[in-house]
Design a protein around this motif. Structure first.
Motif, mmCIF file in Angstrom:
data_model
loop_
_atom_site.group_PDB
_atom_site.id
_atom_site.type_symbol
_atom_site.label_atom_id
_atom_site.label_comp_id
_atom_site.label_asym_id
_atom_site.label_seq_id
_atom_site.Cartn_x
_atom_site.Cartn_y
_atom_site.Cartn_z
ATOM 1 N N GLU A 17 37.776 37.856 29.507
ATOM 2 C CA GLU A 17 37.033 38.629 30.487
ATOM 3 C C GLU A 17 37.396 40.089 30.344
ATOM 4 N N GLU A 18 36.520 40.967 30.853
ATOM 5 C CA GLU A 18 36.803 42.382 30.663
ATOM 6 C C GLU A 18 37.843 42.900 31.641
ATOM 7 N N CYS A 19 37.699 42.672 32.944
ATOM 8 C CA CYS A 19 38.634 43.294 33.871
ATOM 9 C C CYS A 19 38.464 42.753 35.276
ATOM 10 N N GLY A 20 39.334 43.245 36.151
ATOM 11 C CA GLY A 20 39.264 42.932 37.563
ATOM 12 C C GLY A 20 39.321 44.215 38.364
ATOM 13 N N VAL A 21 38.622 44.225 39.505
ATOM 14 C CA VAL A 21 38.598 45.417 40.355
ATOM 15 C C VAL A 21 39.050 45.060 41.763
ATOM 16 N N PHE A 22 39.577 46.077 42.448
ATOM 17 C CA PHE A 22 40.103 45.897 43.795
ATOM 18 C C PHE A 22 39.887 47.198 44.563
ATOM 19 N N GLY A 23 39.604 47.095 45.845
ATOM 20 C CA GLY A 23 39.476 48.277 46.687
ATOM 21 C C GLY A 23 39.889 47.972 48.116
ATOM 22 N N ILE A 24 40.431 48.965 48.797
ATOM 23 C CA ILE A 24 40.831 48.775 50.194
ATOM 24 C C ILE A 24 40.602 50.054 50.985
ATOM 25 N N TYR A 25 39.996 49.894 52.155
ATOM 26 C CA TYR A 25 39.875 50.961 53.142
ATOM 27 C C TYR A 25 40.814 50.575 54.282
ATOM 28 N N GLY A 26 41.924 51.310 54.421
ATOM 29 C CA GLY A 26 42.949 50.876 55.369
ATOM 30 C C GLY A 26 43.710 52.013 56.009
ATOM 31 N N PRO A 27 43.082 52.792 56.890
ATOM 32 C CA PRO A 27 43.843 53.829 57.603
ATOM 33 C C PRO A 27 45.056 53.232 58.306
ATOM 34 N N GLY A 28 46.212 53.796 58.054
ATOM 35 C CA GLY A 28 47.445 53.301 58.650
ATOM 36 C C GLY A 28 48.135 52.229 57.840
ATOM 37 N N ALA A 29 47.484 51.744 56.793
ATOM 38 C CA ALA A 29 48.079 50.696 55.965
ATOM 39 C C ALA A 29 48.712 51.294 54.705
ATOM 40 N N GLU A 30 49.615 50.535 54.092
ATOM 41 C CA GLU A 30 50.213 50.942 52.815
ATOM 42 C C GLU A 30 49.253 50.542 51.703
ATOM 43 N N VAL A 31 48.183 51.344 51.501
ATOM 44 C CA VAL A 31 47.099 50.933 50.627
ATOM 45 C C VAL A 31 47.539 50.819 49.166
ATOM 46 N N ALA A 32 48.452 51.662 48.720
ATOM 47 C CA ALA A 32 48.916 51.581 47.335
ATOM 48 C C ALA A 32 49.669 50.274 47.104
ATOM 49 N N GLN A 33 50.542 49.910 48.019
ATOM 50 C CA GLN A 33 51.301 48.665 47.893
ATOM 51 C C GLN A 33 50.369 47.463 47.915
ATOM 52 N N LEU A 34 49.379 47.478 48.814
ATOM 53 C CA LEU A 34 48.435 46.367 48.900
ATOM 54 C C LEU A 34 47.566 46.288 47.658
ATOM 55 N N THR A 35 47.193 47.431 47.109
ATOM 56 C CA THR A 35 46.423 47.439 45.866
ATOM 57 C C THR A 35 47.247 46.864 44.724
ATOM 58 N N TYR A 36 48.517 47.192 44.693
ATOM 59 C CA TYR A 36 49.419 46.641 43.674
ATOM 60 C C TYR A 36 49.430 45.117 43.731
ATOM 61 N N TYR A 37 49.567 44.567 44.926
ATOM 62 C CA TYR A 37 49.585 43.110 45.055
ATOM 63 C C TYR A 37 48.234 42.507 44.690
ATOM 64 N N GLY A 38 47.144 43.191 45.078
ATOM 65 C CA GLY A 38 45.818 42.704 44.729
ATOM 66 C C GLY A 38 45.602 42.674 43.228
ATOM 67 N N LEU A 39 46.040 43.723 42.541
ATOM 68 C CA LEU A 39 45.915 43.755 41.085
ATOM 69 C C LEU A 39 46.790 42.699 40.427
ATOM 70 N N PHE A 40 47.955 42.465 40.991
ATOM 71 C CA PHE A 40 48.847 41.419 40.477
ATOM 72 C C PHE A 40 48.129 40.069 40.497
ATOM 73 N N ALA A 41 47.391 39.807 41.577
ATOM 74 C CA ALA A 41 46.660 38.545 41.689
ATOM 75 C C ALA A 41 45.509 38.464 40.698
ATOM 76 N N LEU A 42 45.007 39.617 40.247
ATOM 77 C CA LEU A 42 43.884 39.659 39.312
ATOM 78 C C LEU A 42 44.339 39.885 37.873
ATOM 79 N N GLN A 43 45.635 39.791 37.619
ATOM 80 C CA GLN A 43 46.176 40.102 36.294
ATOM 81 C C GLN A 43 45.549 39.257 35.191
ATOM 82 N N HIS A 44 45.131 38.021 35.509
ATOM 83 C CA HIS A 44 44.531 37.153 34.497
ATOM 84 C C HIS A 44 43.231 37.714 33.937
ATOM 85 N N ARG A 45 42.614 38.666 34.642
ATOM 86 C CA ARG A 45 41.334 39.214 34.209
ATOM 87 C C ARG A 45 41.484 40.365 33.221
#
Length: 463
Positions: A17-45
């Motif tokens: 497969e070519e890739c995986g994408v992730f996005g988050i709109y989260g005022p007040g949230a640790e968006v970089a950390q959450l994006t890191y975990y989201g990408l980790f879950a999509l690493q197979h792509r």
């Protein structure tokens, strides 16, 4: 039909497969950390590069690099990426070379402010669009088709961004799921046929977009729904809104997401991927009964289908091949000897289980055939009396042009040789592919909503 069985030209043992994408709109949230975990879950792509872009409301900062998510991002990187909106990307290249300049997200300053784009898929009109944009003064810094999308968006800078996205979609031909961000907004976009996946979720007051629902599960987010084909999702301080862009007459979701690409714990189009794969194994058992002693899967791609086959056939399922999960992803195989060694490093048979037995081995697909050949040779060396290879999908006869790493008939063993010649090449006693009818029957009333071009040659988007 040129060539001999011992001289298959270059290619891949599996589609990639070519890739995986992730996005988050989260005022007040640790968006970089959450994006890191989201990408980790999509690493197979995608395992070639990883990146993320984060906005603090006034500017977008991007960080990306070559390698796996854990290799690219260190804790000190994440601590510096502060903001309220973020998008991320993991890449396996099908368009453009493996280099840092082609890593995503791509970021540009436009008349509407800064834009960041992450793309999963592949355009089929890349050349014509690049020529057109270059003639109008666009300058390209990468060799990816994703930069064309960024340039098109900049071209429609006089329109509000949602309308600019819709205008852009009218010119794009092919497969794309996009996450797009400005300094204060997040967008999700899916191509008119919905070829590549994209889903929408919620984590507390944050809103999340991801290629697969497994990325939501890792965060503890709730899956709201799939993004519809041709839909533009808009996420900002006012909540979630939707704009319908171009839409095809019928969906054409990539069926290989269910066969191989997606993680088995993901939900796609309302169906659990593992459950579909297990059903494919049951359909395979209904079509092809073999007098044998054991059923074993090719790990990990054949595990679910092997379970379904064992259930449908009444034969015992055993873990006859043990996978070494610590073999590096970049193992180089320049010679026949090192390719065989690469398979042996990754898989090892349990000889005491296999000696003297008639074995059915199940895999999800057969693309190039070289890995299957090495595995069957190992099973025979381990003492297997018979080896029957059953494939839980039809023969792959045609290349994919929508974001999967095959674009030549010469890479597809089933396109070059008839079944009997393939059987002799891989060295099994029986070779059987699940029929297209059997594959589609696993999807029930949704059976016509999928792209099966790799089996049929009927491409939903003209090339």
């Amino acid at each position: 039909m040129a060539g001999e069985p011992g001289h298959i030209s270059g290619g891949l043992a599996k589609f990639r497969e070519e890739c995986g994408v992730f996005g988050i709109y989260g005022p007040g949230a640790e968006v970089a950390q959450l994006t890191y975990y989201g990408l980790f879950a999509l690493q197979h792509r995608g395992q070639e590069s990883a990146g993320m872009a984060v906005s603090c409301g006034s500017e977008i900062e991007v960080y990306k690099g070559l390698g796996l998510v854990a290799e690219v991002f260190r804790p000190d990187h994440l601590q510096t990426l502060k903001g309220e909106v973020a998008i991320g990307h993991v890449r396996y290249s099908t368009t453009g070379s493996t280099s840092l300049v082609n890593a995503q997200p791509l970021v540009a300053s436009t008349g509407q402010g800064m834009l960041a784009v992450a793309h999963n898929g592949n355009l089929v009109n890349t050349s014509s669009l690049r020529r057109k944009l270059s003639a109008e003064g666009s300058v390209f810094q990468t060799t990816t088709d994703s930069e064309i999308i960024l340039n098109l968006l900049a071209r429609y800078r006089h329109h509000p961004l949602p309308e600019a996205i819709r205008q852009c979609m009218a010119e794009l031909k092919g497969a794309y799921s996009l996450v797009i961000m400005t300094e204060k907004r997040l967008f999700g976009v899916r191509d008119p046929h919905g070829i590549r996946p994209l889903c929408l979720g919620r984590l507390g007051t944050s809103v999340v977009l991801a290629s697969e629902s497994c990325a939501l599960d890792v965060l503890g987010a709730e899956l709201i729904r799939e993004v519809e084909p041709g839909e533009i999702i808009i996420i900002d301080e006012h909540g979630i809104s939707s704009l319908q862009g171009p839409r095809a007459d019928r969906p054409a979701h990539c069926i290989f997401e269910f066969i191989y690409f997606a993680r088995p714990d993901s939900t796609l189009e309302g169906m659990n991927v593992y459950a579909v794969r297990r059903e494919l194994g049951r359909r395979l058992a209904a079509e092809c009964r073999v007098d044998a002693d054991l059923v074993i899967p090719v790990p990990d791609s054949g595990v679910a289908a092997a379970g379904g086959y064992a259930e449908g056939s009444g034969l015992p399922l055993v873990e006859g091949l043990i996978k070494n999960r610590y073999v590096g992803r970049t193992f180089i195989q320049p010679t026949q000897e090192s390719r065989e060694l690469g398979v042996r490093l990754k898989l090892n048979p349990i000889r005491s289980l296999l000696r003297g037995k008639r074995i059915i081995i199940i895999d999800d697909s057969l693309v190039r055939g070289t890995t299957s050949r090495h595995i069957i040779q190992m099973l025979r060396e381990a003492g297997a009396k018979e080896v029957h290879l059953l494939i839980a999908s039809p023969p792959v006869l045609h290349p994919c042009y929508y974001g999967i790493d095959t674009s030549a008939y010469g890479e597809l063993i089933a396109a070059r040789w008839p079944v009997e010649r393939v059987r002799r090449y891989v060295g099994c006693d029986t070779l059987y592919y699940l029929s297209l009818e059997g594959l589609l029957s696993a999807f029930g009333p949704q059976r016509d909503d999928y792209c099966t071009a790799c089996f049929t040659g009927c491409y939903p988007v003209p090339l």
